[in-house]
Motif scaffolding. Structure first.
Motif, PDB file in Angstrom:
ATOM      1  N   PRO A 117       0.802  -1.356  -0.091  1.00 43.44           N
ATOM      2  CA  PRO A 117       0.043   0.030  -0.009  1.00 43.44           C
ATOM      3  C   PRO A 117       0.800   1.175  -0.024  1.00 43.44           C
ATOM      4  O   PRO A 117       0.416   2.248   0.657  1.00 43.44           O
ATOM      5  N   PHE A 118       1.874   1.273  -0.753  1.00 42.96           N
ATOM      6  CA  PHE A 118       2.730   2.650  -0.759  1.00 42.96           C
ATOM      7  C   PHE A 118       3.579   2.473  -2.166  1.00 42.96           C
ATOM      8  O   PHE A 118       3.776   1.481  -2.728  1.00 42.96           O
ATOM      9  N   GLN A 119       4.035   3.641  -2.517  1.00 44.67           N
ATOM     10  CA  GLN A 119       4.810   3.770  -3.656  1.00 44.67           C
ATOM     11  C   GLN A 119       6.249   3.134  -3.208  1.00 44.67           C
ATOM     12  O   GLN A 119       6.927   3.214  -2.210  1.00 44.67           O
ATOM     13  N   PHE A 120       6.706   2.449  -4.521  1.00 39.47           N
ATOM     14  CA  PHE A 120       8.213   1.851  -4.283  1.00 39.47           C
ATOM     15  C   PHE A 120       8.829   1.859  -5.537  1.00 39.47           C
ATOM     16  O   PHE A 120       8.230   2.067  -6.700  1.00 39.47           O
ATOM     17  N   ARG A 121      10.196   1.471  -5.478  1.00 43.27           N
ATOM     18  CA  ARG A 121      10.866   1.443  -6.789  1.00 43.27           C
ATOM     19  C   ARG A 121      11.381  -0.358  -6.765  1.00 43.27           C
ATOM     20  O   ARG A 121      11.498  -0.474  -5.785  1.00 43.27           O
ATOM     21  N   ILE A 122      11.481  -0.757  -7.864  1.00 44.84           N
ATOM     22  CA  ILE A 122      11.997  -1.979  -7.929  1.00 44.84           C
ATOM     23  C   ILE A 122      13.484  -1.796  -8.635  1.00 44.84           C
ATOM     24  O   ILE A 122      13.795  -1.230  -9.346  1.00 44.84           O
ATOM     25  N   LEU A 123      14.161  -3.165  -8.271  1.00 44.87           N
ATOM     26  CA  LEU A 123      15.492  -3.198  -8.969  1.00 44.87           C
ATOM     27  C   LEU A 123      15.320  -4.525  -9.759  1.00 44.87           C
ATOM     28  O   LEU A 123      14.779  -5.774  -9.445  1.00 44.87           O
ATOM     29  N   ALA A 124      15.475  -4.404 -11.020  1.00 46.25           N
ATOM     30  CA  ALA A 124      15.322  -5.181 -12.025  1.00 46.25           C
ATOM     31  C   ALA A 124      16.521  -5.282 -13.215  1.00 46.25           C
ATOM     32  O   ALA A 124      17.434  -4.419 -13.365  1.00 46.25           O
ATOM     33  N   LYS A 125      16.555  -6.437 -13.634  1.00 46.15           N
ATOM     34  CA  LYS A 125      17.767  -6.683 -14.686  1.00 46.15           C
ATOM     35  C   LYS A 125      17.600  -5.592 -15.618  1.00 46.15           C
ATOM     36  O   LYS A 125      16.664  -5.347 -16.527  1.00 46.15           O
ATOM     37  N   GLN A 143      12.444   3.351 -12.161  1.00 44.81           N
ATOM     38  CA  GLN A 143      12.842   2.098 -11.457  1.00 44.81           C
ATOM     39  C   GLN A 143      14.456   2.074 -11.608  1.00 44.81           C
ATOM     40  O   GLN A 143      15.180   2.747 -12.537  1.00 44.81           O
ATOM     41  N   VAL A 144      14.992   1.026 -10.780  1.00 42.13           N
ATOM     42  CA  VAL A 144      16.656   0.790 -10.981  1.00 42.13           C
ATOM     43  C   VAL A 144      16.943  -0.327 -11.636  1.00 42.13           C
ATOM     44  O   VAL A 144      16.513  -1.243 -11.061  1.00 42.13           O
ATOM     45  N   SER A 157      25.240  -0.188  -9.769  1.00 39.52           N
ATOM     46  CA  SER A 157      23.864  -0.205  -9.562  1.00 39.52           C
ATOM     47  C   SER A 157      23.340  -0.476  -8.329  1.00 39.52           C
ATOM     48  O   SER A 157      22.140   0.130  -7.957  1.00 39.52           O
ATOM     49  N   LEU A 158      24.133  -1.262  -7.444  1.00 44.64           N
ATOM     50  CA  LEU A 158      23.311  -1.243  -6.002  1.00 44.64           C
ATOM     51  C   LEU A 158      23.470  -0.015  -5.287  1.00 44.64           C
ATOM     52  O   LEU A 158      22.746   0.183  -4.719  1.00 44.64           O
ATOM     53  N   GLY A 159      24.573   0.660  -5.716  1.00 41.38           N
ATOM     54  CA  GLY A 159      25.007   1.930  -5.065  1.00 41.38           C
ATOM     55  C   GLY A 159      23.549   3.083  -5.457  1.00 41.38           C
ATOM     56  O   GLY A 159      23.168   3.655  -4.700  1.00 41.38           O
ATOM     57  N   ARG A 160      23.032   2.757  -6.696  1.00 47.98           N
ATOM     58  CA  ARG A 160      21.888   3.616  -7.033  1.00 47.98           C
ATOM     59  C   ARG A 160      20.797   3.136  -6.358  1.00 47.98           C
ATOM     60  O   ARG A 160      19.735   4.066  -5.768  1.00 47.98           O
ATOM     61  N   GLY A 161      20.541   1.851  -5.912  1.00 44.98           N
ATOM     62  CA  GLY A 161      19.472   1.445  -5.049  1.00 44.98           C
ATOM     63  C   GLY A 161      19.750   2.011  -3.813  1.00 44.98           C
ATOM     64  O   GLY A 161      18.635   2.400  -3.121  1.00 44.98           O
ATOM     65  N   ALA A 162      20.681   2.077  -3.030  1.00 42.86           N
ATOM     66  CA  ALA A 162      21.138   2.478  -1.822  1.00 42.86           C
ATOM     67  C   ALA A 162      20.799   4.076  -1.896  1.00 42.86           C
ATOM     68  O   ALA A 162      20.015   4.452  -0.928  1.00 42.86           O
ATOM     69  N   LYS A 163      20.819   4.748  -2.813  1.00 41.20           N
ATOM     70  CA  LYS A 163      20.681   5.921  -3.036  1.00 41.20           C
ATOM     71  C   LYS A 163      19.277   6.484  -3.293  1.00 41.20           C
ATOM     72  O   LYS A 163      18.867   7.242  -2.341  1.00 41.20           O
ATOM     73  N   LYS A 198      23.749  -0.523   3.450  1.00 39.10           N
ATOM     74  CA  LYS A 198      24.401   0.687   3.135  1.00 39.10           C
ATOM     75  C   LYS A 198      23.408   1.806   3.337  1.00 39.10           C
ATOM     76  O   LYS A 198      24.074   3.028   3.771  1.00 39.10           O
ATOM     77  N   ALA A 199      22.341   1.572   3.082  1.00 38.97           N
ATOM     78  CA  ALA A 199      21.475   2.688   3.608  1.00 38.97           C
ATOM     79  C   ALA A 199      20.967   2.785   5.101  1.00 38.97           C
ATOM     80  O   ALA A 199      20.094   3.631   5.297  1.00 38.97           O
ATOM     81  N   GLN A 200      21.170   1.653   5.862  1.00 39.03           N
ATOM     82  CA  GLN A 200      20.872   1.543   7.188  1.00 39.03           C
ATOM     83  C   GLN A 200      19.209   1.511   7.486  1.00 39.03           C
ATOM     84  O   GLN A 200      18.779   2.374   8.019  1.00 39.03           O
ATOM     85  N   VAL A 201      18.634   0.882   6.465  1.00 36.87           N
ATOM     86  CA  VAL A 201      17.230   0.696   6.533  1.00 36.87           C
ATOM     87  C   VAL A 201      16.824  -0.914   6.794  1.00 36.87           C
ATOM     88  O   VAL A 201      17.599  -1.725   6.452  1.00 36.87           O
TER      89      VAL A 201
END
Length: 265
Positions: A117-125, A143-144, A157-163, A198-201
């Motif tokens: 029930p919230f907005q999110f982003r996905i990490l995809a190939k 998306q990332v 790529s993972l760094g973009r996700g952490a950002k 990395k993001a401490q979440v």
């Protein structure tokens, strides 16, 4: 003569018998080809086109995400497969987190969009970005992509996700990297855990049940059934370093495996 007649009768070809179950299976397969598959394709193109148009002015992705949720709900209605969300109180609706799910079917993504029930982003190939409509939507909606061409590209790529997480946006990822071939949980890459640390979440386990039976890999006919999305207890990453990513991944996999086995057997 009677013996000869009996012999002739036994040598006559026997007409093939079609059992009711075989007939139903044949009819259902054609129903998928002629009705369900076209509906899914039309819905995807329809909502994808509107989403691309929204991308011109929808800078925060809110409208595009709402369209993705609507698309997902339509696909689940087409599949006649209601979804039960278990333990929704464990969802961290007011902050960023990494939501890591098992991956069983193409229908996993619609379930996640429909029930989270919230907005999110996905990490995809990254290759998905080259797919018409899908790739255009992924790019426009922020998306990332994960580039697996080299270890260095993967870390970038993972760094973009952490950002993205640091900016307050939740991420959803399938750590197995692809759909299960046999419905069993596969080994998981450490990317989800790495980003969370990395993001401490928090890292939140998600367990999907039933989507493999609904639409297994390399099968093109829906098999409607009730589905479940089970939310696990969030795992804190406070104080962890990226060196802990492998151990955290094993913990994540253990939670999802135990949950899936308890539900599915």
């Amino acid at each position: 003569m009677s013996t000869a007649n009996e012999t002739l009768k036994t040598e006559e070809p026997i007409a093939p018998q079609h059992t009711p179950s075989a007939a139903v299976s044949w009819a259902w397969r054609w129903a998928n080809y002629l009705f369900f598959a076209p509906l899914i394709a039309v819905a995807t193109v329809f909502f994808g086109t509107i989403s691309l148009a929204c991308g011109v002015w929808d800078k925060d992705g809110r409208q595009q995400h709402a369209l993705a949720r609507l698309w997902a709900r339509v696909l689940l209605r087409v599949a006649m497969s209601p979804v039960t969300l278990e333990h929704p109180e464990r969802l961290l609706v007011d902050g960023a987190a990494v939501y890591a799910s098992n991956h069983l079917s193409y229908y996993d993504t619609p379930v996640l969009y429909a029930k989270l029930p919230f907005q999110f982003r996905i990490l995809a190939k990254a290759p998905l970005w080259k797919t018409p409509f899908i790739g255009w939507y992924l790019e426009r909606s922020g998306q990332v992509p994960i580039d697996q061409s080299s270890a260095r590209a993967g870390v970038v790529s993972l760094g973009r996700g952490a950002k993205t997480l640091a900016g307050g946006m939740p991420m959803v990822i399938f750590p197995e990297g692809g759909r299960a071939f046999n419905g069993k949980l596969q080994p998981m890459a450490a990317g989800a855990a790495w980003m969370a640390i990395k993001a401490q979440v928090p890292l939140v386990p998600l367990t999907l049940v039933g989507t493999y039976e609904l639409l297994p890999i390399h099968v093109y006919a829906l098999r409607p059934r009730p589905l479940k999305l089970i939310v696990g207890e969030p795992i804190s990453t406070v104080g962890m370093t990226t060196r802990d990513a492998e151990a955290l991944t094993e913990r994540l996999r253990g939670v999802i495996h135990e949950t899936y086995v308890a539900e599915h057997g």
